[in-house]
Design a protein around this motif. Structure first.
Motif, PDB file in Angstrom:
ATOM      1  N   LYS A  68     -24.801  26.226  15.187  1.00 10.30           N
ATOM      2  CA  LYS A  68     -22.961  27.128  15.369  1.00 10.30           C
ATOM      3  C   LYS A  68     -22.344  27.060  16.432  1.00 10.30           C
ATOM      4  CE  LYS A  68     -24.613  29.046  10.515  1.00 10.30           C
ATOM      5  NZ  LYS A  68     -24.245  30.663  10.121  1.00 10.30           N
ATOM      6  N   LYS A  69     -23.710  27.388  17.149  1.00 10.29           N
ATOM      7  CA  LYS A  69     -22.969  27.934  18.653  1.00 10.29           C
ATOM      8  C   LYS A  69     -23.944  27.078  19.584  1.00 10.29           C
ATOM      9  CE  LYS A  69     -21.033  31.158  21.367  1.00 10.29           C
ATOM     10  NZ  LYS A  69     -20.515  32.916  21.627  1.00 10.29           N
ATOM     11  N   LEU A  70     -23.527  26.711  20.541  1.00  8.52           N
ATOM     12  CA  LEU A  70     -24.747  25.861  22.240  1.00  8.52           C
ATOM     13  C   LEU A  70     -24.119  26.525  22.860  1.00  8.52           C
ATOM     14  CD1 LEU A  70     -27.229  24.151  22.234  1.00  8.52           C
ATOM     15  CD2 LEU A  70     -25.701  21.900  22.483  1.00  8.52           C
ATOM     16  N   GLU A  71     -25.452  27.282  23.912  1.00  9.90           N
ATOM     17  CA  GLU A  71     -24.764  27.837  25.048  1.00  9.90           C
ATOM     18  C   GLU A  71     -25.999  27.343  26.376  1.00  9.90           C
ATOM     19  OE1 GLU A  71     -24.700  31.851  25.116  1.00  9.90           O
ATOM     20  OE2 GLU A  71     -23.909  32.077  22.594  1.00  9.90           O
TER      21      GLU A  71
END
Length: 73
Positions: A68-71
């Motif tokens: 969903k979100k890649l940091e």
């Protein structure tokens, strides 16, 4: 750099261990002793129906998954 001791090298390579031919024969004997096990392993198969299905967003950045979100630090 570490050296390999002559006691573990085969006679064919200037060591004190058995010849390559003798070592190969020992290996074949071990395979024969465990032939049933290798035959059983050869029959194992993967049930592809149990594998999770691919998601629509499967090829994000060349990685499969459902990010969903890649940091990245």
């Amino acid at each position: 750099m570490e050296k390999i001791g002559k006691e573990i090298l085969p006679v064919d390579c200037g060591g004190k261990e058995k010849s390559l031919e003798e070592l190969q024969e020992m290996l074949y004997q071990k395979f024969e002793e465990h032939k049933d096990y290798f035959t059983q392993l050869d029959k194992l198969r993967i049930n592809e129906d149990l594998r999770p299905r691919r998601l629509k967003s499967d090829e994000m950045f060349g990685l499969s998954g459902n990010f969903k979100k890649l940091e990245i630090d």
